[in-house]
Design a protein around this motif. Sequence first.
Motif, PDB file in Angstrom:
ATOM      1  N   ILE A  48       0.835  -1.202   0.000  1.00 49.56           N
ATOM      2  CA  ILE A  48       0.000   0.000   0.000  1.00 49.56           C
ATOM      3  C   ILE A  48       0.870   1.253   0.000  1.00 49.56           C
ATOM      4  O   ILE A  48       0.628   2.199  -0.763  1.00 49.56           O
ATOM      5  N   GLU A  49       1.902   1.256   0.839  1.00 49.67           N
ATOM      6  CA  GLU A  49       2.783   2.426   0.913  1.00 49.67           C
ATOM      7  C   GLU A  49       3.494   2.660  -0.415  1.00 49.67           C
ATOM      8  O   GLU A  49       3.625   3.802  -0.872  1.00 49.67           O
ATOM      9  N   ALA A  50       3.938   1.583  -1.056  1.00 51.63           N
ATOM     10  CA  ALA A  50       4.615   1.708  -2.354  1.00 51.63           C
ATOM     11  C   ALA A  50       3.662   2.285  -3.399  1.00 51.63           C
ATOM     12  O   ALA A  50       4.054   3.120  -4.223  1.00 51.63           O
ATOM     13  N   ALA A  51       2.409   1.850  -3.353  1.00 51.22           N
ATOM     14  CA  ALA A  51       1.413   2.364  -4.295  1.00 51.22           C
ATOM     15  C   ALA A  51       1.200   3.860  -4.087  1.00 51.22           C
ATOM     16  O   ALA A  51       1.187   4.644  -5.051  1.00 51.22           O
ATOM     17  N   LEU A  52       1.070   4.271  -2.846  1.00 48.77           N
ATOM     18  CA  LEU A  52       0.819   5.684  -2.560  1.00 48.77           C
ATOM     19  C   LEU A  52       2.035   6.547  -2.897  1.00 48.77           C
ATOM     20  O   LEU A  52       1.887   7.673  -3.389  1.00 48.77           O
ATOM     21  N   LYS A  53       3.232   6.011  -2.659  1.00 51.58           N
ATOM     22  CA  LYS A  53       4.457   6.766  -2.964  1.00 51.58           C
ATOM     23  C   LYS A  53       4.614   7.000  -4.468  1.00 51.58           C
ATOM     24  O   LYS A  53       5.242   7.975  -4.892  1.00 51.58           O
ATOM     25  N   THR A  54       4.050   6.094  -5.263  1.00 51.55           N
ATOM     26  CA  THR A  54       4.188   6.200  -6.723  1.00 51.55           C
ATOM     27  C   THR A  54       2.897   6.679  -7.386  1.00 51.55           C
ATOM     28  O   THR A  54       2.780   6.641  -8.613  1.00 51.55           O
ATOM     29  N   ASN A  55       1.938   7.092  -6.564  1.00 51.56           N
ATOM     30  CA  ASN A  55       0.652   7.585  -7.076  1.00 51.56           C
ATOM     31  C   ASN A  55      -0.033   6.532  -7.956  1.00 51.56           C
ATOM     32  O   ASN A  55      -0.571   6.828  -9.024  1.00 51.56           O
ATOM     33  N   THR A  56       0.001   5.289  -7.474  1.00 50.18           N
ATOM     34  CA  THR A  56      -0.553   4.155  -8.214  1.00 50.18           C
ATOM     35  C   THR A  56      -1.810   3.636  -7.522  1.00 50.18           C
ATOM     36  O   THR A  56      -1.825   3.458  -6.302  1.00 50.18           O
ATOM     37  N   GLN A  57      -2.839   3.376  -8.291  1.00 52.26           N
ATOM     38  CA  GLN A  57      -4.067   2.812  -7.737  1.00 52.26           C
ATOM     39  C   GLN A  57      -3.793   1.392  -7.234  1.00 52.26           C
ATOM     40  O   GLN A  57      -3.054   0.634  -7.868  1.00 52.26           O
ATOM     41  N   ILE A  58      -4.377   1.027  -6.096  1.00 47.38           N
ATOM     42  CA  ILE A  58      -4.233  -0.335  -5.590  1.00 47.38           C
ATOM     43  C   ILE A  58      -5.610  -0.874  -5.212  1.00 47.38           C
ATOM     44  O   ILE A  58      -6.386  -0.208  -4.521  1.00 47.38           O
ATOM     45  N   ILE A  59      -5.904  -2.066  -5.713  1.00 51.74           N
ATOM     46  CA  ILE A  59      -7.173  -2.741  -5.434  1.00 51.74           C
ATOM     47  C   ILE A  59      -6.869  -3.945  -4.547  1.00 51.74           C
ATOM     48  O   ILE A  59      -6.009  -4.769  -4.878  1.00 51.74           O
ATOM     49  N   ILE A  60      -7.570  -4.037  -3.434  1.00 50.62           N
ATOM     50  CA  ILE A  60      -7.314  -5.092  -2.449  1.00 50.62           C
ATOM     51  C   ILE A  60      -8.549  -5.979  -2.314  1.00 50.62           C
ATOM     52  O   ILE A  60      -9.647  -5.488  -2.025  1.00 50.62           O
ATOM     53  N   ILE A  61      -8.369  -7.274  -2.536  1.00 49.37           N
ATOM     54  CA  ILE A  61      -9.474  -8.218  -2.389  1.00 49.37           C
ATOM     55  C   ILE A  61      -9.579  -8.608  -0.917  1.00 49.37           C
ATOM     56  O   ILE A  61      -8.626  -9.122  -0.326  1.00 49.37           O
ATOM     57  N   ASN A  62     -10.736  -8.338  -0.320  1.00 48.88           N
ATOM     58  CA  ASN A  62     -10.941  -8.616   1.096  1.00 48.88           C
ATOM     59  C   ASN A  62     -10.756 -10.096   1.413  1.00 48.88           C
ATOM     60  O   ASN A  62     -11.123 -10.968   0.622  1.00 48.88           O
ATOM     61  N   GLN A  63     -10.205 -10.355   2.594  1.00 50.11           N
ATOM     62  CA  GLN A  63     -10.017 -11.731   3.035  1.00 50.11           C
ATOM     63  C   GLN A  63     -11.377 -12.399   3.265  1.00 50.11           C
ATOM     64  O   GLN A  63     -12.265 -11.817   3.882  1.00 50.11           O
ATOM     65  N   PRO A  64     -11.547 -13.630   2.765  1.00 54.43           N
ATOM     66  CA  PRO A  64     -12.824 -14.333   2.951  1.00 54.43           C
ATOM     67  C   PRO A  64     -13.101 -14.605   4.431  1.00 54.43           C
ATOM     68  O   PRO A  64     -12.176 -14.724   5.238  1.00 54.43           O
ATOM     69  N   LYS A  65     -14.375 -14.712   4.762  1.00 60.64           N
ATOM     70  CA  LYS A  65     -14.746 -15.016   6.140  1.00 60.64           C
ATOM     71  C   LYS A  65     -14.406 -16.465   6.470  1.00 60.64           C
ATOM     72  O   LYS A  65     -14.520 -17.355   5.629  1.00 60.64           O
ATOM     73  N   VAL A  66     -14.001 -16.678   7.708  1.00 63.14           N
ATOM     74  CA  VAL A  66     -13.646 -18.019   8.181  1.00 63.14           C
ATOM     75  C   VAL A  66     -14.928 -18.758   8.569  1.00 63.14           C
ATOM     76  O   VAL A  66     -15.844 -18.158   9.141  1.00 63.14           O
ATOM     77  N   PRO A  67     -15.029 -20.066   8.254  1.00 58.66           N
ATOM     78  CA  PRO A  67     -16.209 -20.829   8.682  1.00 58.66           C
ATOM     79  C   PRO A  67     -16.469 -20.670  10.180  1.00 58.66           C
ATOM     80  O   PRO A  67     -15.532 -20.682  10.989  1.00 58.66           O
ATOM     81  N   ALA A  68     -17.723 -20.527  10.542  1.00 58.29           N
ATOM     82  CA  ALA A  68     -18.103 -20.254  11.934  1.00 58.29           C
ATOM     83  C   ALA A  68     -17.688 -21.375  12.885  1.00 58.29           C
ATOM     84  O   ALA A  68     -17.535 -21.148  14.090  1.00 58.29           O
ATOM     85  N   TYR A  69     -17.496 -22.573  12.351  1.00 56.01           N
ATOM     86  CA  TYR A  69     -17.148 -23.727  13.202  1.00 56.01           C
ATOM     87  C   TYR A  69     -15.757 -23.584  13.820  1.00 56.01           C
ATOM     88  O   TYR A  69     -15.482 -24.137  14.874  1.00 56.01           O
ATOM     89  N   PHE A  70     -14.873 -22.830  13.175  1.00 51.53           N
ATOM     90  CA  PHE A  70     -13.489 -22.724  13.634  1.00 51.53           C
ATOM     91  C   PHE A  70     -13.361 -21.833  14.867  1.00 51.53           C
ATOM     92  O   PHE A  70     -14.039 -20.813  14.981  1.00 51.53           O
TER      93      PHE A  70
END
Length: 251
Positions: A210-232
């Motif tokens: 993220i910091e590298a993207a901001l330092k270079t004025n580059t857009q960054i798209i982040i895929i959210n981490q999937p939810k963990v099964p409730a059983y765990f």
Amino acid sequence: MILVFGGTTEGKKVAALLESLALPFVYSTKTKTSFQETKVARYSHGALDEAQLESFLTNNKVKIIVNAAHPFAEVLHNTIAKVATRLQMPVIRFGRKLLAKTIHPLVFYVNTYEEALALLKENQRLLALTGVQSIEKLKSWWQNNTTHFRILDRPASLAIAVKNNFPKKQLILGLPSANLQTEIDLIKTHEIDVILTKETGNSGFLSTKIEAALKTNTQIIIINQPKVPAYFEVVDSVDALELAISKTIVI
């Protein structure tokens, strides 16, 4: 016996803890990797479907599963949840502590690859840091737009890239880096317009990306981490992991 799903930084921490406690365990990864077997540690590799996992648990008299696999290994997580629920076997999810969301005009969070693709604009140069398995998922984009993938420098990863006919000259072989300047140089060298990555926490050096993207004025798209099964049962520290194990197995 404890079954550990690893292949990650967290997996190595689990193995080190169980070794120090002299608790017998099997360390399992999808693809073959280097692992030193000991008096208490055995190694196994290969993908397991529900029937294979249930058979493995029964035949090896496994009492508890510690799931330290990659957070985006959704098929594995769901397989573990289904089998463990049927067998009423405890599962501890040793995961990564997530970073607070970065609020910035260049930073976008999405839930799926489809949502990520919808944000891309024609002719943007993409740097995909989402792993070799995402080459197929992003095929509709890279077939028509310049894209660079950073993947692990190992035969299995290269084979997947070749299978998908991805241009070899656009592969960047190596591991993610905590070195900010290295990531900045990567973006500048390939004249990247947008970065696609996953919400991996600091184990995947997300803050550096993220910091590298901001330092270079580059857009960054982040895929959210999937939810963990409730059983765990979810823990994110070695101390919490040891406590969770002690509730099931006498240490």
